[in-house]
Design an enzyme around this catalytic site. Structure first.
Site, PDB file in Angstrom:
ATOM      1  N   ASN A 136      44.282 -29.816 -62.951  1.00 40.08           N
ATOM      2  CA  ASN A 136      43.004 -29.312 -62.679  1.00 40.08           C
ATOM      3  C   ASN A 136      42.508 -30.325 -61.483  1.00 40.08           C
ATOM      4  O   ASN A 136      42.463 -31.632 -61.523  1.00 40.08           O
ATOM      5  CB  ASN A 136      41.985 -29.292 -63.709  1.00 40.08           C
ATOM      6  CG  ASN A 136      40.625 -28.651 -63.347  1.00 40.08           C
ATOM      7  OD1 ASN A 136      40.142 -28.924 -62.140  1.00 40.08           O
ATOM      8  ND2 ASN A 136      40.214 -27.692 -64.234  1.00 40.08           N
TER       9      ASN A 136
ATOM     10  N   HIS B 209      37.985 -31.948 -59.163  1.00 42.68           N
ATOM     11  CA  HIS B 209      37.398 -33.188 -58.867  1.00 42.68           C
ATOM     12  C   HIS B 209      37.739 -33.643 -57.538  1.00 42.68           C
ATOM     13  O   HIS B 209      36.718 -34.314 -57.102  1.00 42.68           O
ATOM     14  CB  HIS B 209      37.784 -34.234 -60.077  1.00 42.68           C
ATOM     15  CG  HIS B 209      36.750 -34.032 -61.359  1.00 42.68           C
ATOM     16  ND1 HIS B 209      35.524 -33.537 -61.286  1.00 42.68           N
ATOM     17  CD2 HIS B 209      37.313 -34.100 -62.558  1.00 42.68           C
ATOM     18  CE1 HIS B 209      35.161 -33.424 -62.561  1.00 42.68           C
ATOM     19  NE2 HIS B 209      36.288 -33.745 -63.251  1.00 42.68           N
TER      20      HIS B 209
ATOM     21  N   HIS C 153      38.848 -24.120 -60.362  1.00 44.89           N
ATOM     22  CA  HIS C 153      37.656 -23.254 -60.979  1.00 44.89           C
ATOM     23  C   HIS C 153      36.887 -22.686 -60.036  1.00 44.89           C
ATOM     24  O   HIS C 153      36.057 -23.520 -59.248  1.00 44.89           O
ATOM     25  CB  HIS C 153      36.798 -24.006 -61.999  1.00 44.89           C
ATOM     26  CG  HIS C 153      35.854 -23.145 -62.673  1.00 44.89           C
ATOM     27  ND1 HIS C 153      35.219 -23.727 -63.831  1.00 44.89           N
ATOM     28  CD2 HIS C 153      35.242 -22.122 -62.643  1.00 44.89           C
ATOM     29  CE1 HIS C 153      34.107 -22.881 -64.219  1.00 44.89           C
ATOM     30  NE2 HIS C 153      34.476 -22.024 -63.655  1.00 44.89           N
TER      31      HIS C 153
ATOM     32  N   ARG D 132      33.587 -21.645 -58.883  1.00 46.60           N
ATOM     33  CA  ARG D 132      32.473 -21.353 -59.638  1.00 46.60           C
ATOM     34  C   ARG D 132      31.505 -20.255 -58.886  1.00 46.60           C
ATOM     35  O   ARG D 132      31.659 -20.508 -57.513  1.00 46.60           O
ATOM     36  CB  ARG D 132      31.677 -22.761 -59.632  1.00 46.60           C
ATOM     37  CG  ARG D 132      32.100 -23.427 -61.209  1.00 46.60           C
ATOM     38  CD  ARG D 132      31.450 -24.657 -61.239  1.00 46.60           C
ATOM     39  NE  ARG D 132      31.893 -25.191 -62.796  1.00 46.60           N
ATOM     40  CZ  ARG D 132      30.999 -25.017 -63.838  1.00 46.60           C
ATOM     41  NH1 ARG D 132      29.908 -24.068 -63.747  1.00 46.60           N
ATOM     42  NH2 ARG D 132      31.309 -25.499 -64.930  1.00 46.60           N
TER      43      ARG D 132
ATOM     44  N   ARG E 178      30.355 -25.168 -56.490  1.00 48.49           N
ATOM     45  CA  ARG E 178      29.998 -26.518 -56.244  1.00 48.49           C
ATOM     46  C   ARG E 178      31.170 -27.614 -56.121  1.00 48.49           C
ATOM     47  O   ARG E 178      31.031 -28.553 -55.527  1.00 48.49           O
ATOM     48  CB  ARG E 178      29.191 -26.967 -57.501  1.00 48.49           C
ATOM     49  CG  ARG E 178      30.252 -27.141 -58.996  1.00 48.49           C
ATOM     50  CD  ARG E 178      29.668 -27.780 -59.896  1.00 48.49           C
ATOM     51  NE  ARG E 178      28.550 -27.028 -60.768  1.00 48.49           N
ATOM     52  CZ  ARG E 178      28.424 -27.117 -61.975  1.00 48.49           C
ATOM     53  NH1 ARG E 178      28.805 -28.262 -62.709  1.00 48.49           N
ATOM     54  NH2 ARG E 178      27.453 -26.390 -62.483  1.00 48.49           N
TER      55      ARG E 178
ATOM     56  N   GLU F 242      40.565 -20.540 -62.858  1.00 48.12           N
ATOM     57  CA  GLU F 242      39.223 -20.418 -63.841  1.00 48.12           C
ATOM     58  C   GLU F 242      38.155 -19.612 -63.250  1.00 48.12           C
ATOM     59  O   GLU F 242      37.777 -20.005 -62.232  1.00 48.12           O
ATOM     60  CB  GLU F 242      38.919 -21.870 -64.356  1.00 48.12           C
ATOM     61  CG  GLU F 242      39.807 -22.642 -65.050  1.00 48.12           C
ATOM     62  CD  GLU F 242      39.308 -24.133 -65.360  1.00 48.12           C
ATOM     63  OE1 GLU F 242      38.249 -24.447 -65.121  1.00 48.12           O
ATOM     64  OE2 GLU F 242      40.163 -24.681 -66.009  1.00 48.12           O
TER      65      GLU F 242
ATOM     66  N   THR G 233      32.411 -26.986 -68.218  1.00 46.03           N
ATOM     67  CA  THR G 233      32.326 -25.782 -69.034  1.00 46.03           C
ATOM     68  C   THR G 233      32.197 -26.385 -70.414  1.00 46.03           C
ATOM     69  O   THR G 233      33.280 -26.920 -71.172  1.00 46.03           O
ATOM     70  CB  THR G 233      33.747 -25.121 -68.970  1.00 46.03           C
ATOM     71  OG1 THR G 233      34.026 -25.122 -67.532  1.00 46.03           O
ATOM     72  CG2 THR G 233      33.560 -23.538 -69.608  1.00 46.03           C
TER      73      THR G 233
ATOM     74  N   GLU H 173      43.135 -20.167 -74.434  1.00 47.05           N
ATOM     75  CA  GLU H 173      43.147 -21.607 -74.188  1.00 47.05           C
ATOM     76  C   GLU H 173      42.253 -22.186 -75.063  1.00 47.05           C
ATOM     77  O   GLU H 173      40.845 -21.782 -75.125  1.00 47.05           O
ATOM     78  CB  GLU H 173      42.799 -21.953 -72.621  1.00 47.05           C
ATOM     79  CG  GLU H 173      42.837 -23.385 -72.660  1.00 47.05           C
ATOM     80  CD  GLU H 173      42.824 -23.844 -70.930  1.00 47.05           C
ATOM     81  OE1 GLU H 173      43.255 -23.019 -70.097  1.00 47.05           O
ATOM     82  OE2 GLU H 173      42.226 -24.929 -70.828  1.00 47.05           O
TER      83      GLU H 173
ATOM     84  N   HIS I 283      40.665 -29.564 -71.970  1.00 44.69           N
ATOM     85  CA  HIS I 283      39.352 -29.866 -71.926  1.00 44.69           C
ATOM     86  C   HIS I 283      38.826 -31.328 -72.571  1.00 44.69           C
ATOM     87  O   HIS I 283      39.069 -31.505 -73.877  1.00 44.69           O
ATOM     88  CB  HIS I 283      37.913 -29.072 -72.238  1.00 44.69           C
ATOM     89  CG  HIS I 283      36.728 -29.364 -71.620  1.00 44.69           C
ATOM     90  ND1 HIS I 283      35.896 -30.214 -72.006  1.00 44.69           N
ATOM     91  CD2 HIS I 283      36.145 -28.591 -70.622  1.00 44.69           C
ATOM     92  CE1 HIS I 283      34.778 -30.283 -71.132  1.00 44.69           C
ATOM     93  NE2 HIS I 283      34.912 -29.046 -70.359  1.00 44.69           N
TER      94      HIS I 283
END
Ligand code: PXP
Length: 235
Positions: free
Chosen positions: A6, A9, A42, A44, A48, A68, A99, A149, A189
């Protein structure tokens, strides 16, 4: 067990200065040097971190994208245009840091069944990000998802407190129920360099999606080199 990295970040850091650094495409290229299954991103509703263009830039590298996304028409339209390898439907609340908790598939199963149809028809694999809960697993089967998941957030927190057995057992039970129903199983996660070995105890997990701990470690494994290079330039 395969790895999805992922890279949200990286985009968070880039967006802190609203500029180009660090480049998401460069991060994707580095990640793709390794034997990973996919890059997880992801998109969003509030954009963001990942922006729409990021998805297309990374796709252009030939990367498999695991997108995602919330179950909204706006993002569905983007997914159908982008054609990621897979989508993972997640709950999304505007104020949340990340999440928090799994998607309530059971509570909106008719909506989700219809929602994922066009994605599946296009050949995109569909996953439901759920807590390790029997009803959520069964509902995921009912709506014809390909994957679940399992949200490993509670397990990760329990691991930090040193008492993770109950949460690990829940993950094992949900995973074996899902597989007995013909669903494939991923997890993610809060997984990190300390707790990830326990995922091997859960039979048949296809893929782990990990972001925060990998990007956090990268700060240190790469920081010294970055300082050295800068020192060379200013000498
Ligand atoms: N899987 C899903 C569905 C997520 O929403 C996230 C967080 O974006 C992750 C995996 C990765 O979590 P982490 O960043 O804690 O490794």
């Amino acid at each position: 067990m395969k790895l999805g990295v992922n890279i949200d970040h990286i985009a968070t850091l880039r967006n802190a200065r609203q500029g180009k650094e660090p480049s998401l495409v460069e991060a994707a290229k580095v990640a793709l040097l390794e034997d990973i299954l996919a890059l997880t991103m992801h998109l969003r509703e509030d954009r963001r971190h990942i922006k729409d263009k990021d998805l297309y830039d990374v796709k252009e590298l030939g990367a498999k994208i695991n997108l995602e996304m919330a179950a909204t028409k706006e993002i569905q339209k983007i997914a159908l245009d982008l054609m990621p390898y897979s989508v993972c439907i997640v709950p999304e609340r505007r104020q949340e840091i990340t999440t928090e908790g799994g998607l309530d598939v059971e509570g909106q199963k008719e909506y989700l069944k219809e929602f994922i149809k066009p994605l599946k028809e296009k050949g995109i694999l569909v996953s439901m990000f759920i807590d390790a809960d029997e009803n959520q697993v069964k509902a995921s089967k009912y709506i014809n998802a390909d994957y679940i998941e399992m949200h490993t957030g509670k397990f990760s927190l329990a691991f930090e407190k040193g008492d993770y057995n109950k949460e690990l057992e829940k993950l094992k039970a949900a995973s074996s129920l899902a597989q007995s129903l013909g669903l494939k199983v991923n997890a993610g996660h809060g997984l990190n360099y300390e707790n990830v070995y326990l995922m091997k105890e859960i039979k048949g997990i296809c893929e782990l999606n990990i972001g925060h701990s990998i990007i956090s470690k990268a700060v240190f494994t790469g920081l010294q080199k970055a300082i050295k290079e800068m020192l060379l330039l200013i000498k």
